[in-house]
Design an enzyme around this catalytic site. Structure first.
Site, PDB file in Angstrom:
ATOM      1  CG  ASP A 225      -0.251  -0.025   2.539  1.00 17.20           C
ATOM      2  OD1 ASP A 225       0.046   1.053   3.088  1.00 17.20           O
ATOM      3  OD2 ASP A 225       0.015  -1.140   3.044  1.00 17.20           O
TER       4      ASP A 225
ATOM      5  CG  ASP B 251      -6.228   3.959   6.945  1.00 15.31           C
ATOM      6  OD1 ASP B 251      -6.354   3.484   8.087  1.00 15.31           O
ATOM      7  OD2 ASP B 251      -5.169   4.473   6.536  1.00 15.31           O
TER       8      ASP B 251
ATOM      9  CD  GLU C  12      -4.228   4.034  10.529  1.00 18.05           C
ATOM     10  OE1 GLU C  12      -3.285   3.792  11.321  1.00 18.05           O
ATOM     11  OE2 GLU C  12      -4.107   3.966   9.279  1.00 18.05           O
TER      12      GLU C  12
END
Length: 289
Positions: A88, A177, A179
């Site tokens: 990534d 994503d 987090e």
């Protein structure tokens, strides 16, 4: 210059009583105005400006808080199960050497497209198209900032700026994503129930726009802290787990297995390397939906 007259005692004016000349007064005033101007026009954590405790606003990336919160251990243990190597990337990598990665065995990639509703990866075209052109199956991801705008708004921004999907056999569904907050409180100031609602709003809008269930990238420790280890997405959304150690460890509630595992941030050519939980034909199956 002072002149002393005979017969009269010399006097000295105290320093505090001395007057500045007109030119000195103008100079001092100009300096003061310049300082005040800087103070009042300086942006606070503007896009591209370094912050004291983390990356510049917009420059967050997958795994930005993994080492600080979960630490890191050894590389994955050998396993008999087939796995497929992936990477990534974000603007941190700049123009990526895709041919070198392909030759090293990397067969799939995710590229950061957007963050919040205020940032687009300036290297997106080179990274997204470059991975495709060497033969990789690729997708894009969105770095969530739940404290800035709604989940639905960020899903729209993502789809409109590189996060779409097409049934071409080479495009993976978009990834959320979600987090640690690199700019402030870990859970973005949200309660666990409010965080679950925000994530659900993003996922629902993404599916409405693309027809696909988005991948969820997260770490078990963050998920437990910020969603209360919510189990409701496991039946529909593929899990991309972040853990830099020999095994992926305990998974978040609701998922019996991971689809992808980010196992290091210090791999060859590109730092962030991943394992797809299956052979290459399973990567193709996820792309095809």
């Amino acid at each position: 210059m002072s002149v002393h007259r005979p017969g009269r005692p010399r006097t000295t004016r105290p320093a505090t009583a001395r007057r500045l000349s007109p030119r000195s007064r103008l100079t001092a005033a100009g300096i003061l105005l310049s300082i005040l101007s800087l103070l009042f026009t300086m942006p606070a954590t503007a896009q591209g400006a370094e912050t004291a405790d983390g990356p510049a606003r917009g420059e967050a990336h997958m795994g930005v808080g993994v080492v600080a919160h979960d630490g890191q251990g050894g590389l994955p243990r050998e396993t008999r199960a087939a796995q497929t190597e992936g990477v990534d990337v974000s603007s941190h990598q700049g123009n990526v050497n895709w041919s070198g990665l392909w030759s090293s065995g990397v067969k799939w990639a995710y590229v950061k497209a957007t963050e919040g509703t205020y940032y687009k990866n300036p290297y997106f075209a080179q990274q997204y198209n470059g991975s495709y052109n060497v033969g990789m199956i690729r997708g894009s991801y969105h770095f969530a900032t739940p404290d800035t705008t709604t989940g639905a708004a960020q899903a729209d921004y993502f789809v409109n700026n590189g996060g779409g999907w097409s049934r071409d056999g080479k495009t993976l569904p978009g990834a959320l994503d979600i987090e640690w907050n690199p700019y402030g409180a870990a859970c973005y100031g949200k309660s666990q129930s409010a965080m679950v609602t925000w994530i659900r709003d993003f996922l629902n809008r993404y599916k409405a726009r693309t027809g696909r269930d988005a991948v969820i990238y997260t770490a078990t420790s963050w998920w437990t802290q910020c969603t209360g280890n919510y189990s409701g997405f496991g039946a529909t959304n593929p899990l991309w787990i972040a853990r830099y150690n020999t095994t992926p460890g305990t998974l978040p509630a609701g998922w019996g297995y991971y689809t992808m595992w980010q196992y290091t941030s210090s791999g060859p050519i590109v730092g962030d390397h991943n394992k797809f939980n299956g052979a290459l034909d399973r990567v193709v199956a996820l792309a095809n939906g």
